[in-house]
Write a protein that holds these residues in place. Structure first.
Motif, PDB file in Angstrom:
ATOM      1  N   ASP A   1      33.230  42.749  35.896  1.00  0.00           N
ATOM      2  CA  ASP A   1      34.358  43.592  36.053  1.00  0.00           C
ATOM      3  C   ASP A   1      35.176  43.873  34.875  1.00  0.00           C
ATOM      4  O   ASP A   1      35.914  42.926  34.341  1.00  0.00           O
ATOM      5  CB  ASP A   1      35.626  42.715  37.242  1.00  0.00           C
TER       6      ASP A   1
ATOM      7  N   THR B   1      37.407  47.051  41.885  1.00  0.00           N
ATOM      8  CA  THR B   1      37.590  45.743  42.252  1.00  0.00           C
ATOM      9  C   THR B   1      37.598  45.329  43.365  1.00  0.00           C
ATOM     10  O   THR B   1      37.097  44.408  43.656  1.00  0.00           O
ATOM     11  CB  THR B   1      38.920  45.119  41.510  1.00  0.00           C
TER      12      THR B   1
ATOM     13  N   GLN C   1      38.045  40.624  36.491  1.00  0.00           N
ATOM     14  CA  GLN C   1      38.870  41.552  35.485  1.00  0.00           C
ATOM     15  C   GLN C   1      39.997  40.870  34.725  1.00  0.00           C
ATOM     16  O   GLN C   1      40.002  41.017  33.675  1.00  0.00           O
ATOM     17  CB  GLN C   1      39.533  42.912  36.331  1.00  0.00           C
TER      18      GLN C   1
HETATM   19 MG   LIG Z   1      39.845  46.526  38.662  1.00  0.00          MG
END
Ligand SMILES: [Mg+2]
Ligand SMILES: Nc1ncnc2c1ncn2[C@@H]1O[C@H](COP(=O)(O)OP(=O)(O)OP(=O)(O)O)[C@@H](O)[C@H]1O
Lengths: 354, 258
Positions: free
Chosen positions: B180, B47, B89
């Motif tokens: 993500d 990330t 995410q």
């Molecule tokens: Mg991540």
């Protein structure tokens, strides 16, 4: 938007509102011209509150120094249309100049500070509001620009050729006083700002403001230049403040730094928050209520106290602060989204964001 | 001089948080048309790589070359402007806006109506607004959630929210779509639908960069895979080779594939 009065007959609502708006200055005049002036201030505050609504309600920027832009507009008008400098420009030139200057100050203040969030922005804008007021108070030496605390007097009224807003005139057989003329001018201005508010709401820019308010990081990732878009809201709000200030100066014929205190900023902000941030009818309601409240206290409480106790216990001014504070606390406790919130704002506050 | 088939090059990108080296001189090359997988254990820096790439974080050293030009650091809206769109995410939608409004915000970048257009509603603005709406509807169809167009984003199901985020990202007309962990929290059917969607996006000419923990999905979908471990790239190859790399097996895949 939620300004519908019955879906089947939308025109009836419009006609009804128009009739009421037309009647107000004449009905108010029955109680004396003072009441017309109060109505005028209510509309001026609607204008101001809707200008601030763009900044606070749409873009979500907490601006506690809004009155600074109002002051810039008012002093611009005062200096360019009074014997103080012996300049007497027509209002249609000064109002745009005032708006542009206020906009300029908005950008000057906004550019370095809009990175700040929430509370920090509030503190910086609060400071800015005070700085402008103190400047107005002290800019009488070495060169006398603002005439200090005495303020500027004998400001020209708004005038179209021979048609002056200061004098009583005759129109279609009606006698129309100065304040009543201003009333109609203010209503026209308020309608313009309402339309602008409505149209901004569902537009590319309006959506960008809303997106920033919802999630600034996601807004950036969508390619929104958040700094510029916020600055735009700030500058627009400031311009409206500038115009309102100009009209205020013309209407009063007098400006002094006293009119631009922190309390004024807070009052305008309270109108927006109390009524329902981002919701036009709510903001209008907030502006009308908070203009009417002190007047109601002044005209209501004083005689009431004399009648009951035979003398004055509390002067309306301090009572005003008390009621004001109490009203805010109660509204925030029981209606956190404001008295008349948009359905969206109600949602925001109803369910915690996930 | 640079290879026209290369879309993104990361050159020794490094980022640390205090003592934590989230990214340690990570270099990788993504070619046009790739579905490029980025995998690695939790906390490996995947990330963080996205955040540096999209300008949310400023990397301490190294840089990105995208589409032949160096990316400006620290300017998310510029990354979006040159054609990098992303999802998050932990889904970041505009919760109190409807699904279609979310996608319309995504069109911001490729449209131009300003305040005066908004106030005067001239013909150009009205046409543009209609085009924004049309494109947003198309994109909701494309990701398969058009029947939820007027529901508030926060009321959508988890899977639909992920799809909406993809639609919003696609609205910016990206050359590179960075996802993500799009399959996180999805069941088998939803994951399969997502696989088809990503394949479709790739077929339609968008290069995809995919962070994903679902190894089966990554191995089936991706044309190339890079593996991060403790901020370092330990492997970069086609999926079949990555699966056999002993360092990868040790660090990440464990017994599951060996
Ligand atoms: Mg991540
Ligand atoms: N904003 C931050 N501040 C401090 N440390 C951070 C920050 N963001 C990430 N880190 C740290 O950097 C390292 C890499 O985190 P990152 O989120 O990039 O991992 P990841 O590979 O995406 O993991 P996951 O699979 O769990 O999503 C971790 O040790 C994390 O704690």
């Amino acid at each position: 938007m939620n300004l519908r009065f019955g879906k089947s007959m939308p025109w009836l609502g419009v006609v009804l509102v128009a009739v009421v708006l037309l009647a107000v200055p004449f009905v108010a005049a029955l109680g004396g011209q003072a009441w017309v002036r109060i109505a005028n201030f209510a509309i001026l505050y609607i204008f101001l509150a809707l200008g601030l609504n763009i900044v606070v309600g749409y873009a979500g920027l907490l601006d506690l120094g809004y009155v600074a832009f109002y002051a810039v507009g008012a002093y611009t008008y005062a200096l360019l249309a009074s014997p103080h400098f012996g300049i007497h420009l027509p209002f249609w030139m000064i109002l745009p100049i005032g708006a542009a200057l206020a906009c300029f100050f908005g950008v000057i203040l906004g550019a370095p500070t809009l990175k700040l969030r929430g509370d920090y922005l509030a503190i910086v804008t609060l400071g800015f509001g005070e700085i402008i007021r103190i400047f107005m108070n002290n800019l009488n030496a070495p060169i006398n620009v603002t005439n200090g605390a005495q303020g500027i007097t004998l400001i020209d009224p708004i005038r179209f050729g021979d048609f002056s807003f200061a004098q009583t005139g005759h129109l279609f057989g009606f006698t129309i006083s100065g304040p009543q003329k201003y009333y109609f001018l203010l209503v026209a201005l308020a309608i313009v700002v309402i339309v602008i508010n409505i149209r901004l709401q569902d537009s590319r820019v309006g959506r960008a403001w809303q997106a920033i308010r919802e999630d600034e990081v996601a807004a950036k990732a969508c390619g929104i230049n958040t700094r510029n878009v916020k600055l735009l809201a700030f500058a627009m709000g400031a311009s409206f403040g500038g115009i309102a200030g100009g009209v205020f100066a013309a209407m009063q014929g007098f400006v002094s730094p006293e009119s631009f205190s922190l309390m004024e900023s807070i009052t305008i902000l309270a109108m927006v928050v109390l009524g329902g941030m981002g919701h036009i009818p709510g903001v209008i309601l907030g502006a009308v209520l908070l203009t009417a409240l002190p007047e109601a206290l002044r005209y209501g409480i004083e005689p009431l106290q004399r009648m009951i106790f035979g003398r004055m216990f509390l002067d309306p001014e301090s009572l005003r602060m008390l009621v004001f504070g109490l009203a805010l606390v109660l509204v925030m406790r029981f209606r956190p989204a404001g008295l008349w919130p948009s359905s969206q704002r109600r949602r925001e506050l109803a369910e915690p964001a996930d | 001089m640079s290879d026209p088939n290369v879309l993104l090059e990361a050159h020794a990108v490094a980022k640390h948080f205090g003592g934590v080296k989230a990214l340690h001189d990570v270099s990788l090359t993504i070619r046009r048309g790739d579905i490029y997988g980025l995998i690695g254990p939790n906390g490996a820096g995947k990330t963080t790589f996205f955040n540096c790439l999209t300008g949310l974080y400023r990397n301490e050293s190294g840089h990105f070359v995208f589409d032949g030009a160096r990316l400006a650091a620290d300017a998310p809206h510029k990354a979006a402007a040159v054609g990098i769109a992303r999802t998050f995410q932990n889904i970041r939608l505009f919760g109190n806006m409807t699904a279609i409004e979310n996608v319309m915000v995504g069109r911001h970048l490729r449209t131009r109506a300003n305040v005066f257009g908004a106030i005067f509603r001239n013909r150009a603005t009205r046409n543009e607004e209609a085009a924004i709406l049309r494109r947003a509807e198309e994109l909701l169809h494309y990701v398969g959630i058009h029947e939820r167009a007027h529901d508030y984003a926060k009321h959508l199901s988890y899977g639909d929210q992920r799809r909406l985020e993809i639609a919003r990202a696609l609205a910016t007309e990206p050359k590179l779509l960075a996802l993500d962990e799009p399959a996180a929290g999805m069941n088998g059917t939803e994951t399969e639908a997502l696989r088809l969607l990503v394949e479709g996006i790739s077929r339609d000419g968008v290069t995809v960069l995919l962070i994903e923990h679902d190894v089966k999905l990554v191995m089936g979908l991706c044309t190339r895979v890079a593996v991060l471990d403790y901020g370092e790239k330990i492997c970069e190859d086609v999926p079949a080779m990555v699966q056999r790399d002993p360092r990868v097996i040790e660090a990440y895949l464990g017994g599951s594939v060996a």
